[in-house]
Design a protein around this motif. Structure first.
Motif, mmCIF file in Angstrom:
data_model
loop_
_atom_site.group_PDB
_atom_site.id
_atom_site.type_symbol
_atom_site.label_atom_id
_atom_site.label_comp_id
_atom_site.label_asym_id
_atom_site.label_seq_id
_atom_site.Cartn_x
_atom_site.Cartn_y
_atom_site.Cartn_z
ATOM 1 N N THR A 199 -14.510 24.549 -3.566
ATOM 2 C CA THR A 199 -13.268 24.018 -4.139
ATOM 3 C C THR A 199 -12.782 22.738 -3.464
ATOM 4 O O THR A 199 -11.904 22.065 -3.991
ATOM 5 C CB THR A 199 -12.136 25.056 -4.054
ATOM 6 N N LYS A 258 -3.062 24.924 -9.862
ATOM 7 C CA LYS A 258 -2.155 25.389 -8.816
ATOM 8 C C LYS A 258 -0.904 25.992 -9.437
ATOM 9 O O LYS A 258 -0.438 25.539 -10.470
ATOM 10 C CB LYS A 258 -1.786 24.223 -7.883
ATOM 11 N N LYS A 260 -2.490 28.735 -8.521
ATOM 12 C CA LYS A 260 -3.704 29.546 -8.458
ATOM 13 C C LYS A 260 -4.793 28.775 -7.728
ATOM 14 O O LYS A 260 -4.876 27.548 -7.818
ATOM 15 C CB LYS A 260 -4.179 29.908 -9.874
ATOM 16 N N SER A 261 -5.639 29.494 -7.015
ATOM 17 C CA SER A 261 -6.766 28.879 -6.325
ATOM 18 C C SER A 261 -7.837 28.444 -7.314
ATOM 19 O O SER A 261 -8.041 29.069 -8.355
ATOM 20 C CB SER A 261 -7.362 29.884 -5.335
ATOM 21 N N SER A 264 -10.333 31.448 -7.695
ATOM 22 C CA SER A 264 -9.952 32.518 -8.608
ATOM 23 C C SER A 264 -9.807 32.025 -10.041
ATOM 24 O O SER A 264 -9.879 32.816 -10.982
ATOM 25 C CB SER A 264 -8.654 33.190 -8.139
ATOM 26 N N GLU A 271 -14.635 29.170 -1.269
ATOM 27 C CA GLU A 271 -13.490 28.440 -0.717
ATOM 28 C C GLU A 271 -13.269 28.889 0.733
ATOM 29 O O GLU A 271 -13.269 30.089 1.028
ATOM 30 C CB GLU A 271 -12.241 28.720 -1.550
ATOM 31 N N THR A 273 -10.909 29.561 3.845
ATOM 32 C CA THR A 273 -9.499 29.845 4.099
ATOM 33 C C THR A 273 -9.408 30.866 5.227
ATOM 34 O O THR A 273 -10.415 31.390 5.702
ATOM 35 C CB THR A 273 -8.792 30.377 2.840
ATOM 36 N N SER A 278 -7.389 35.901 2.042
ATOM 37 C CA SER A 278 -8.376 36.175 1.003
ATOM 38 C C SER A 278 -7.934 37.258 0.035
ATOM 39 O O SER A 278 -8.474 37.378 -1.070
ATOM 40 C CB SER A 278 -9.706 36.586 1.653
ATOM 41 N N TYR A 281 -7.106 36.571 -3.867
ATOM 42 C CA TYR A 281 -8.041 36.288 -4.952
ATOM 43 C C TYR A 281 -8.212 37.462 -5.907
ATOM 44 O O TYR A 281 -8.384 37.256 -7.116
ATOM 45 C CB TYR A 281 -9.402 35.866 -4.376
#
Length: 427
Positions: A199, A258, A260-261, A264, A271, A273, A278, A281
């Motif tokens: 991402t 956005k 939202k990731s 997902s 991605e 993070t 996590s 998701y």
């Protein structure tokens, strides 16, 4: 390059809880309060976070006030950005909360300004227990020989992947895989699944810190940046090329989905993070998601460490003993651990960690990831964050995003970033 074999068991720790047998896979006056003598003491306690965190914290406050009926807690809470804007004003006016949620990015900044209490004095007085912290996470709150924050939770960087996409592409990451392996995997995902692999990894300050640590450097030293303009130019140049080639998702599309990731939303297959982030998701996306290891430079060292949200205290509080008792209760009391769960990361003390047994598969997966990263022996000490680190992190994200969108060339962007960092350090 890893193959499809043993996808869940060896390389990916499912957030959904399917398999946990991976190899090491896996933030009014001088102090506040009223009351004197034998009367009640009031402490102001401030934090940032969403509604679930606020509901849980208020429950823990009620427990504390039941045990300490002569200490009353006045809660103050807001979102992250508003919290630090308000705190900046409060600190400048000599009126910050008695106790507040903190992170490593702000320790040196507010220590430099004389805002933070060295909690070792209260530990020495018997009002605060600084023992029983897991995996050395207590060091996250230390600056030189001072304990400026006490961790409430711990987390570490991870790679979240779309399990279905990785399985279809025949990719099973294992501990010790390299950056070349990772980028080869992105190419295979693009070729076989027709979506981007990542991402947008290269504007994440904490990920770049891991990469630098793998190569004998770090994002920060005690006082400045720990890398060169040339280092950053190369990092951003490589990242931009991968955007242009489609290995990294189109940043405009990432912005469009956005909050939202992009993972997902199905725009990419992985991605980077923090591991405890996590959990989002499964609620956002329609696939299954898992935690994979951080790629390495040498096949071994991930550069990882435990980050932490923590509690700090105002050095000018009128009630240092009561502040210490409150912090002690919040980080050690087992019932508090059961209430908070992993909202602020994996619980930092053994008392709370042992007391909370996650029932949902998501939290089980996150806990297993962190435990197994620790067992793999790759965790090091957190990189120091000098005063101004919060401003620098925001600049890295913003300028890195401009590079991704083609609005700024990597060399010019690196020069701009170093200029803004210099100003932040001087501020």
């Amino acid at each position: 390059m890893p193959t499809n074999r043993d996808l869940d068991r060896r390389g990916l720790l499912k957030v959904t809880g399917g398999s946990l047998a991976a190899l090491g896979l896996t933030a009014a006056g001088c102090g506040g309060g009223s009351g004197s003598g034998d009367g009640p003491v009031t402490l102001r306690y401030a934090w940032w976070g969403g509604e679930p965190r606020t509901i849980a914290i208020k429950k823990t406050i009620a427990l504390f006030e039941k045990k300490y009926p002569k200490i009353k807690i006045k809660p103050e809470f807001t979102d992250y950005e508003s919290f630090w804007e308000k705190f900046q004003t409060q600190a400048s006016g000599g009126n910050p909360p008695d106790v507040f949620q903190n992170s490593v990015a702000f320790l040196r900044k507010y220590d430099k300004r004389g805002v933070l209490m060295d909690l070792k004095s209260q530990a020495d007085a018997g009002n605060l227990n600084l023992k029983n912290f897991r995996n050395g996470v207590l060091t996250a709150g230390q600056v030189e020989d001072k304990q400026l924050g006490v961790p409430v939770g711990a987390n570490t960087m991870s790679l979240v992947v779309d399990l279905k996409v990785f399985k279809k592409a025949g990719i099973a990451p294992k501990m010790g895989w390299t950056w070349d392996d990772y980028f080869d995997a992105l190419q295979k995902i693009q070729d076989t699944q027709k979506i981007a692999g990542d991402t947008g990894y290269f504007s994440i300050m904490y990920l770049y810190d891991l990469y630098l640590r793998q190569n004998g450097k770090a994002f920060f030293t005690d006082t400045e940046l720990g890398f060169t303009e040339a280092d950053l130019t190369q990092w951003w140049n490589d990242g931009y090329k991968r955007v242009k080639s489609g290995l990294v998702a189109d940043p405009k599309k990432i912005e469009q989905v956005k909050p939202k990731s992009g993972l997902s939303a199905g725009l990419a297959a992985s991605e980077f993070t923090w591991d405890n982030f996590s959990i989002r998701y499964e609620g956002e996306g329609e696939s299954d998601y898992g935690l994979a290891p951080i790629p390495t430079t040498d096949g071994k060292d991930t550069g990882q460490y435990l980050g932490s949200l923590m509690l700090s205290a105002f050095t000018g509080t009128k009630h240092p003993k009561e502040v210490a008792q409150f912090i002690d209760f919040m980080v050690h009391d087992p019932e508090v651990g059961k209430i908070m769960g992993y909202d602020r990361g994996i619980l930092a003390t053994t008392e709370q960690y042992d007391a909370y047994k996650p029932a949902d598969a998501n939290n089980k997966g996150v806990a297993a990831y962190e435990d197994e990263v620790s067992a793999a022996g790759v965790l090091g000490k957190i990189t120091p964050h000098p005063s101004g680190a919060d401003v620098i992190e925001a600049a890295f994200l913003r300028i890195g995003g401009e590079v991704a969108q083609g609005k700024n060339k990597p060399a010019a962007a690196a020069k701009q970033f170093f200029g803004e960092a210099k100003a932040a350090f001087a501020g």
